[in-house]
Design a protein around this motif. Sequence first.
Motif, short mmCIF file in Angstrom:
data_model
loop_
_atom_site.label_atom_id
_atom_site.label_comp_id
_atom_site.label_asym_id
_atom_site.label_seq_id
_atom_site.Cartn_x
_atom_site.Cartn_y
_atom_site.Cartn_z
N VAL A 67 53.02 -31.44 -7.49
CA VAL A 67 51.89 -32.16 -8.06
C VAL A 67 51.17 -32.92 -6.96
N GLN A 68 49.87 -32.81 -6.97
CA GLN A 68 49.06 -33.57 -6.01
C GLN A 68 48.04 -34.41 -6.76
N LEU A 69 47.93 -35.66 -6.33
CA LEU A 69 46.95 -36.57 -6.88
C LEU A 69 45.93 -36.90 -5.80
N ALA A 70 44.66 -36.92 -6.17
CA ALA A 70 43.62 -37.19 -5.20
C ALA A 70 42.64 -38.20 -5.77
N GLU A 71 42.52 -39.33 -5.07
CA GLU A 71 41.59 -40.37 -5.49
C GLU A 71 40.21 -40.10 -4.89
N SER A 72 39.20 -40.59 -5.58
CA SER A 72 37.83 -40.51 -5.07
C SER A 72 37.01 -41.65 -5.65
N GLY A 73 35.88 -41.92 -5.02
CA GLY A 73 34.95 -42.92 -5.55
C GLY A 73 35.03 -44.29 -4.92
N GLY A 74 35.91 -44.46 -3.95
CA GLY A 74 36.00 -45.76 -3.29
C GLY A 74 34.80 -46.00 -2.39
N GLY A 75 34.79 -47.17 -1.76
CA GLY A 75 33.70 -47.47 -0.85
C GLY A 75 33.49 -48.95 -0.66
N LEU A 76 32.33 -49.29 -0.14
CA LEU A 76 31.95 -50.68 0.15
C LEU A 76 30.93 -51.13 -0.89
N VAL A 77 31.25 -52.25 -1.55
CA VAL A 77 30.34 -52.83 -2.54
C VAL A 77 30.21 -54.31 -2.29
N GLN A 78 29.28 -54.94 -2.99
CA GLN A 78 29.06 -56.37 -2.88
C GLN A 78 29.80 -57.11 -4.00
#
Length: 124
Positions: free
Chosen positions: A1-12
Amino acid sequence: VQLAESGGGLVQTGDSLLVSCTASGRTLGRNAMAWFRQAPGKEREFVAAIDWNGRTLYSDSAKGRFTISRDVAKNAQYLQMNSLQSEDTAIYYCAAVAAIYLNPREQANTYDYWGPGIQVTVSS
């Protein structure tokens, strides 16, 4: 099983951000899933969890600001984060339990599958 996160980044400060986690290798529709995070110099901490029936569990810091959800058809889970603060800056990890039909739980050592993590940075 592999899990992959996405959508992170720099916000205010005060912004919203949606992070996603997609699973492959196994259908996790009957498995509890969760989000954890680890800030620099701190231990990994529980953020939110959701079970196969949609029941949720949140940390005190996440209650009222974060919402965990899942899409069984897409084999994915999500964490909607609102009113972000600098103390939310961390690497966010997706996790899942191998056994089925278990309640959501906050102990990291009860999760069997982990994603590599994704950086969320909240700038003031």
